[in-house]
Design a protein around this motif. Structure first.
Motif, PDB file in Angstrom:
ATOM      1  N   HIS A  46     141.043 -55.461  85.475  1.00 30.20           N
ATOM      2  CA  HIS A  46     141.520 -55.524  84.092  1.00 30.20           C
ATOM      3  C   HIS A  46     141.574 -54.145  83.442  1.00 30.20           C
ATOM      4  N   LEU A  47     140.468 -53.411  83.535  1.00 31.76           N
ATOM      5  CA  LEU A  47     140.420 -52.127  82.836  1.00 31.76           C
ATOM      6  C   LEU A  47     141.311 -51.092  83.517  1.00 31.76           C
ATOM      7  N   GLU A  48     141.466 -51.212  84.827  1.00 33.16           N
ATOM      8  CA  GLU A  48     142.378 -50.326  85.557  1.00 33.16           C
ATOM      9  C   GLU A  48     143.824 -50.573  85.097  1.00 33.16           C
ATOM     10  N   VAL A  49     144.170 -51.831  84.898  1.00 31.21           N
ATOM     11  CA  VAL A  49     145.507 -52.179  84.402  1.00 31.21           C
ATOM     12  C   VAL A  49     145.723 -51.577  83.011  1.00 31.21           C
ATOM     13  N   MET A  50     144.680 -51.676  82.174  1.00 34.40           N
ATOM     14  CA  MET A  50     144.824 -51.143  80.816  1.00 34.40           C
ATOM     15  C   MET A  50     144.922 -49.617  80.824  1.00 34.40           C
ATOM     16  N   ALA A  51     144.260 -48.984  81.767  1.00 35.19           N
ATOM     17  CA  ALA A  51     144.392 -47.530  81.896  1.00 35.19           C
ATOM     18  C   ALA A  51     145.828 -47.181  82.292  1.00 35.19           C
ATOM     19  N   TYR A  52     146.391 -47.958  83.189  1.00 30.54           N
ATOM     20  CA  TYR A  52     147.779 -47.736  83.624  1.00 30.54           C
ATOM     21  C   TYR A  52     148.737 -47.918  82.437  1.00 30.54           C
ATOM     22  N   VAL A  53     148.497 -48.951  81.648  1.00 24.57           N
ATOM     23  CA  VAL A  53     149.345 -49.220  80.473  1.00 24.57           C
ATOM     24  C   VAL A  53     149.316 -48.023  79.527  1.00 24.57           C
ATOM     25  N   ASN A  54     148.127 -47.451  79.339  1.00 24.88           N
ATOM     26  CA  ASN A  54     147.979 -46.256  78.502  1.00 24.88           C
ATOM     27  C   ASN A  54     148.836 -45.115  78.999  1.00 24.88           C
ATOM     28  N   GLU A  55     148.766 -44.892  80.293  1.00 22.40           N
ATOM     29  CA  GLU A  55     149.373 -43.689  80.867  1.00 22.40           C
ATOM     30  C   GLU A  55     150.857 -43.836  81.143  1.00 22.40           C
ATOM     31  N   HIS A  56     151.290 -45.049  81.472  1.00 20.32           N
ATOM     32  CA  HIS A  56     152.655 -45.186  81.975  1.00 20.32           C
ATOM     33  C   HIS A  56     153.532 -46.171  81.210  1.00 20.32           C
ATOM     34  N   VAL A  57     152.958 -46.965  80.345  1.00 20.43           N
ATOM     35  CA  VAL A  57     153.751 -48.041  79.747  1.00 20.43           C
ATOM     36  C   VAL A  57     153.956 -47.825  78.247  1.00 20.43           C
ATOM     37  N   VAL A  58     152.875 -47.776  77.498  1.00 21.44           N
ATOM     38  CA  VAL A  58     153.018 -47.718  76.040  1.00 21.44           C
ATOM     39  C   VAL A  58     153.598 -46.359  75.628  1.00 21.44           C
TER      40      VAL A  58
END
Lengths: 393, 96
Positions: A116-128
């Motif tokens: 979960h937290l790895e996904v949210m880190a990815y969202v921070n860096e590459h999505v939002v």
């Protein structure tokens, strides 16, 4: 549409505390220019709320089949041209444009689980989009002592059978962390925040260990049966909610870190508590403890993890010490006794092989060992005799 | 640390290591490397002896009385085992 998914999601939307807080957060962040990502959209309630708020486009993303229900719902509500559904892991998908608002609730009982937290880190860096809004913004993890005599008694009683000793499995069951539903009166101490998850800090989100040690104060005298954990979330601004034990319906529940033996506590007593979770692969390994005047309780979830030595043997460190020692002295005494009695070597060897089959794996090996051993003494005796002969005048 | 220093030191379990006894074997979990390790019954007995709060040398004395084993071999095997465990971050040493 899988029935099980719908039942789960129905439970989530029934949780009015959660539902209303997310709805308020969407109202606070989404406007007509917004590009929104609903991550883990499920049947799309938050997607539709964002669309209803006027978002220019909403991407509903989920791994589950149930997200396929969203287009029909969007169409029925007049948002068909502003809602797009993508099925899969966000890390494998490319959105047509970067969202400036990301709504998610991928937590379980607690936010620390799986990737979960790895996904949210990815969202921070590459999505939002840089400077964009993440809902939730922050989760604070809480812990307190709880008294659960009924639950403790029932688990203990379940593993009792007249005439049988089920002690080890009973202790294992009593020591296993698990989800419970608490309503408030079970909490018998003040609470403390044992860690904080900031969803805007990707480096922090990639931590593999979360936890701390600190004090709580007992609010009742009696016994505590464990520590309970929950979270309080800040979704956006001052909008948030807590999953603290309460009579209100909560979809999340609470995470119990139990004590096998209840811990005596006195009202007003300061108790040092520790809650700590480390990710090992995707598996959370818990460590917890409580230190009061009445004793110390400490455990890890490794103790109750359903593992076997066999499962882990493949990872064993190969060492010389892995080879069991053989009782050489005992073997040598047998050989000496046999020689002293004048028995043939094969007769000395046979019972040795019978007694230590893993060491003497064939009759030849046993005979060879006896021969070599007895020969050492023959040689020495001959050498001693030579020395005596030379020393004599 | 050389062998002599290890013998005079006390072995300790680092904070990031968890142990679980499964029957006669021991499972070690290094939370930092997220790796599991296993020791057989002999390795388990050695590790438990050296983690008993005495020097490694004192633990060897105790083991020598328990097992019928050549002292040099026991010392060498134990030092080799401890070296491997230390390399994997599974034990540390404090000077007594």
């Amino acid at each position: 549409m899988p029935e099980y998914d719908l039942i789960q999601f129905t439970g989530m939307v029934l949780d009015q505390v959660r539902r209303q807080a997310y709805a308020r957060a969407i109202v606070a962040c989404v406007n007509a220019d917004s590009v929104v990502l609903d991550l883990g959209a499920g049947p799309g309630l938050f997607t539709l709320l964002a669309a209803a708020r006027g978002a220019r486009v909403v991407y509903a993303v989920d791994l589950l089949d149930i997200v396929e229900a969203v287009p029909e719902l969007a169409e029925r509500n007049g948002f068909g041209n502003r809602v797009q559904v993508l099925r899969g892991d966000i890390r494998d998908l490319v959105l047509p444009e970067r969202p400036d608002v990301v709504i998610s609730d991928l937590r379980g009982v607690l936010p620390i689980h799986g990737d979960h937290l790895e996904v949210m880190a990815y969202v921070n860096e590459h999505v939002v989009r840089p400077g964009g809004v993440l809902i939730p913004r922050q989760d604070r993890l809480h812990v307190a002592l709880v008294a659960m005599p009924t639950e403790h008694g029932e688990v203990g009683a379940a593993w009792k059978e007249p005439g049988l000793d089920l002690g080890p499995i009973r202790d294992l069951a009593l020591a296993t962390p698990h989800r419970v539903i608490l309503h408030g009166p079970e909490v018998v101490s003040t609470t403390r925040v044992w860690d904080t998850i900031d969803y805007h800090q990707p480096k922090e989100l990639r931590r593999r260990r979360w936890g701390s040690t600190g004090d709580v104060t007992a609010t009742a005298s009696g016994v505590a049966h464990g520590l309970a954990c929950w979270f309080a979330t800040s979704l956006v601004g001052d909008v948030g909610f807590t999953t603290a034990p309460s009579p209100d319906h909560q979809t999340y529940g609470h995470w119990l870190l139990p004590f096998v033996d209840p811990l005596p506590i006195g009202a007003g007593e300061v108790v040092e508590v520790r809650a700590d979770v480390s990710l090992v692969g995707a598996e959370p390994i818990w460590r917890w403890s409580a230190q009061a005047a009445g004793g110390v309780r400490a455990a890890t979830s490794l103790d109750s993890l359903p593992v076997s030595a066999g499962r882990l043997r493949g990872l064993a460190i190969e060492t010389e010490a892995s080879v069991p020692y053989v009782p050489e002295l005992e073997m040598h005494l047998e050989m000496l006794q046999g020689a002293h009695d004048g028995r043939p070597i094969a007769e000395i060897a046979a019972p040795l092989r019978e007694r230590w089959p893993n060491h003497f794996t064939s009759p030849e090996i046993a005979v060879g060992a006896v021969e070599r051993f007895i020969d050492r003494y023959r040689t020495r005796t001959r050498q001693d005799a030579d020395l005596v002969a030379r020393a004599e005048p | 640390m050389n062998d002599e220093e290890v013998l005079q030191a006390t072995a300790v379990l680092p904070e990031h290591v968890l142990l679980r006894r499964v029957s006669e074997e021991l499972i070690l979990l290094n939370l930092d490397s997220e790796s599991y390790y296993g020791l057989d019954a002999t390795g388990t007995e050695i590790l438990e002896a050296v983690l008993a709060g005495v020097t490694v040398a004192a633990a060897l004395d105790r083991l020598r009385h328990t097992w019928d084993v050549d002292g040099d071999r026991l010392r060498l095997d134990t030092l080799r085992l401890l070296e491997q465990l230390a390399d994997a971050g599974l034990v540390g040493f404090t000077r007594s």
